[in-house]
Motif scaffolding. Sequence first.
Motif, PDB file in Angstrom:
ATOM      1  N   VAL A 183       0.878  -1.056  -0.078  1.00  0.00           N
ATOM      2  CA  VAL A 183      -0.038   0.116  -0.216  1.00  0.00           C
ATOM      3  C   VAL A 183       0.905   1.213  -0.019  1.00  0.00           C
ATOM      4  N   GLU A 184       1.759   1.219   0.770  1.00  0.00           N
ATOM      5  CA  GLU A 184       2.766   2.308   0.696  1.00  0.00           C
ATOM      6  C   GLU A 184       3.493   2.726  -0.321  1.00  0.00           C
ATOM      7  N   GLU A 185       3.819   1.595  -1.183  1.00  0.00           N
ATOM      8  CA  GLU A 185       4.384   1.802  -2.426  1.00  0.00           C
ATOM      9  C   GLU A 185       3.454   2.209  -3.423  1.00  0.00           C
ATOM     10  N   VAL A 186       2.212   1.914  -3.337  1.00  0.00           N
ATOM     11  CA  VAL A 186       1.156   2.504  -4.068  1.00  0.00           C
ATOM     12  C   VAL A 186       1.090   4.101  -4.030  1.00  0.00           C
ATOM     13  N   LEU A 187       0.852   4.005  -2.785  1.00  0.00           N
ATOM     14  CA  LEU A 187       0.903   5.841  -2.283  1.00  0.00           C
ATOM     15  C   LEU A 187       1.667   6.526  -2.364  1.00  0.00           C
ATOM     16  N   SER A 188       3.066   5.969  -2.524  1.00  0.00           N
ATOM     17  CA  SER A 188       4.388   7.060  -2.944  1.00  0.00           C
ATOM     18  C   SER A 188       4.036   7.288  -4.371  1.00  0.00           C
ATOM     19  N   LYS A 189       3.615   6.268  -5.187  1.00  0.00           N
ATOM     20  CA  LYS A 189       3.551   6.657  -6.534  1.00  0.00           C
ATOM     21  C   LYS A 189       2.367   7.747  -6.703  1.00  0.00           C
ATOM     22  N   GLU A 190       1.293   7.599  -6.084  1.00  0.00           N
ATOM     23  CA  GLU A 190       0.241   8.244  -6.251  1.00  0.00           C
ATOM     24  C   GLU A 190       0.323   9.702  -5.766  1.00  0.00           C
TER      25      GLU A 190
END
Length: 231
Positions: free
Chosen positions: A207-214
């Motif tokens: 989730v943090e990986e996705v959030l970082s990109k978002e």
Amino acid sequence: MIAYSISMGDARYEEPALDRLRGAKRRFQAVSVREESAAELLQGEDGDEIPTVLDPTMLLVAKDYQVLGGRVPCRDPYLFVYATPSTALLSCARKMAQRLGMRLIVGYFYVASVDFNVPEQFHALSPENLVVAIRNASYVVTNSFHGTALSIVHGKRFLSFVESSGNCKGRIHCLLERLGILDRMIGPECPIMDALVRIEKGVPESVEEVLSKERQAAISYLTASIERAGV
């Protein structure tokens, strides 16, 4: 003017109202939304793409919120409920707290009627007190978008509660689906043991990986929008 991450909630709009909203959209140099359903409603016939971006509260990481000082509601382990009043949600949360052997703390974002079955409740929580309550909670159960968003940012074990399937395509659904954790959304029909299994999953590293990109995409969008608008 720039409209960033606007939300239309779970409301249903008739065409006359939609026409007025689409007309008002043309007054802005840039418009982005929080949920895909809002993008579809505002799209109109001009074909302009309306991007879906993160809510502003999710552009920050947990350590950014540490500067906020607020009241810690309880020194013992507790399950925190942040919600609009909901009998079904409170019933679920009360059973979960009993099973988990911890105190139940309930917070409302406006002054609600007092529920005498809940001994520890707080009304009209300030932003800093809300952040501190979530940060220090062992578990969070909420029917609020921002309760969901802040639980994710702080990596909490949480569940988002919806009253019926009719609410399932709104902003909470959109956020959880985008992050790959849609199973953290439950309704009144969810068995209590299933809810306990789901809440223990917490927020995975993916989730943090996705959030970082978002976050990067949102900041790039905002920067470009500001430059185009000449702000």
